[in-house]
Scaffold this motif. Structure first.
Motif, short mmCIF file in Angstrom:
data_model
loop_
_atom_site.label_atom_id
_atom_site.label_comp_id
_atom_site.label_asym_id
_atom_site.label_seq_id
_atom_site.Cartn_x
_atom_site.Cartn_y
_atom_site.Cartn_z
N CYS A 108 43.97 26.22 -39.18
CA CYS A 108 44.67 26.78 -38.02
C CYS A 108 46.00 26.06 -37.79
CB CYS A 108 43.77 26.59 -36.80
SG CYS A 108 44.48 27.13 -35.25
N SER A 143 46.97 24.95 -35.12
CA SER A 143 46.72 23.80 -34.24
C SER A 143 46.42 22.55 -35.06
CB SER A 143 45.56 24.09 -33.29
OG SER A 143 45.84 25.24 -32.54
N HIS A 161 38.57 22.76 -36.38
CA HIS A 161 37.94 23.12 -35.11
C HIS A 161 37.45 24.58 -35.10
CE1 HIS A 161 42.30 23.96 -34.80
NE2 HIS A 161 41.90 25.05 -34.21
N GLU A 162 37.47 25.22 -36.29
CA GLU A 162 36.96 26.60 -36.42
C GLU A 162 35.80 26.57 -37.39
OE1 GLU A 162 40.99 29.34 -36.24
OE2 GLU A 162 39.58 29.57 -37.87
N ASP A 166 37.89 30.70 -33.22
CA ASP A 166 39.21 30.46 -32.64
C ASP A 166 40.14 31.64 -32.93
OD1 ASP A 166 41.63 29.53 -31.73
OD2 ASP A 166 41.85 27.97 -33.24
N ARG A 220 43.48 34.52 -42.77
CA ARG A 220 43.04 33.16 -42.46
C ARG A 220 42.59 32.42 -43.73
NH1 ARG A 220 44.76 30.56 -38.26
NH2 ARG A 220 43.21 29.78 -36.79
ZN LIG Z 1 42.99 26.70 -33.77
#
Ligand SMILES: [Zn+2]
Ligand SMILES: [Zn+2]
Length: 349
Positions: free
Chosen positions: A40, A42, A62-63, A153, A341
């Protein structure tokens, strides 16, 4: 026992792949064997600026989704092998927001030891990940973990953002999605299933725009020439302009564009943490326009997103890579090369 992990060390340093110990679940905790970890923007934010006030090093990611591997003492209701998605923001679990399952808005977030795996503590870009409570695990049913990981996410965040403006999205309205990468390509699909509004997709990459068209956008516009893009889009919307503008980039050029596209009595929603600003005065935005800065989504909404994926109404266009390829995928993302993704899969063969 050790495992490979993609690690953040200090702000500004590139990610490294290291051998780290496989954690043991303590009382109340659950060890998850990772099936997929989404890559991501982020993560780039963490690499460049750190994760709030939390110090590294820690494993990124975090995904996450995978299978229950081991239960800590006292954990019931789960068994080894259960496929689960890991809810990404770990709140205190007992404040008003957390009790409503909206942990991203936890009132005690500043005093927590971390804000989730990959955000201050070890995340899912590894073979295993420790989750502090079973409340953060959502059953996947028939969904494969590596296909489901980005839902936590890349789908949940736009879902939450769209729901907050859904009352504006009547069939005669227009929604504009700025940035149709990881989150935006899910936003287009979610708008398709959640409302009848017309969808305009905006990006500077023609490959991503073509992808958005295939996913259901009614109009795709390259915004490299901003004045032309504004003319094209307002020609499509008419004087009413957009009822909802979702900016998944958040840099100055996209925010400036968003301000030109949003209509009166509408909503401008900024999701991307690109560092741009909108001066807020009586005259810088159309009258009646609200500005929303939603963060992630709730556990209840993650269940809804998973249900949409289970029934095939949304899907993540994912590309799969090994843990060792993690730093390269992060670099590709930084250079805007990833369509859909990128997902890291520990046992990728
Ligand atoms: Zn993210
Ligand atoms: Zn809380």
């Amino acid at each position: 026992m050790t495992m490979k992990a993609v690690r953040f060390t200090v702000p500004g340093a590139p990610p490294v792949v290291e051998e780290v110990a496989i954690p043991e679940p303590g009382p109340g905790q659950v060890l998850v064997r990772i099936g997929g970890a989404g890559v991501c923007h982020s993560d780039l934010h963490v690499l460049d600026h750190g994760a709030m006030h939390f110090q590294g090093p820690f494993t990124l990611g975090h995904e996450n989704a995978g299978w229950v591997a081991r239960l800590g003492a006292g954990v019931t209701g789960l068994k080894e092998g259960d496929p689960v998605a890991v809810f990404g923001f770990w709140g205190c679990g007992h404040c008003h927001a957390c009790l409503q399952s909206m942990e991203a808005y936890c009132e005690n977030w500043e005093s927590l030891p971390n804000n989730g795996g990959g955000i201050g503590t070890d995340g899912g870009m590894a073979e295993y990940m420790l989750v502090p409570s079973p409340r953060l695990l959502i059953p996947l049913g028939s969904l494969a973990p590596r296909e489901a990981a980005p839902l936590t996410d890349a789908a949940l965040t736009p879902y939450h953002a769209i729901k907050r403006g859904l009352h504006l999205l009547t069939p005669d309205a227009t929604a504009v999605v700025i940035g149709v990468g990881g989150l935006g390509h899910m936003a287009v699909q979610l708008l398709r299933v959640l409302c009848g509004a017309r969808i305009v997709a905006v990006d500077v990459d023609d490959r991503k725009l073509e992808h958005a068209r295939q996913l259901g956008a009614d109009l795709v516009v390259n915004s490299r020439n901003a004045p032309e893009a504004i003319e094209t889009i307002t020609g499509f919307t008419g004087r009413r302009k957009a009822a909802l503008v979702l900016d998944f980039v958040g840099i100055q050029p996209t925010l400036d564009l968003a301000v030109h596209l949003v209509g009166r009595n509408s909503q401008l929603t900024v999701v991307g943490v690109g560092g741009g600003t909108i001066p807020l005065t009586q005259w810088t935005l159309p009258f009646g326009c609200s500005v929303c800065t939603p963060l992630w989504g709730s556990r209840a909404e993650l269940m809804e997103v998973i249900a949409l994926a289970q029934s095939g109404r949304i899907h993540v266009d994912a590309s799969y890579f090994s843990i060792e390829q993690g730093p390269q995928v992060l670099q590709d993302l930084r250079e805007g090369k990833v369509v859909g993704r990128g997902v890291l899969v520990p046992d990728l063969v």
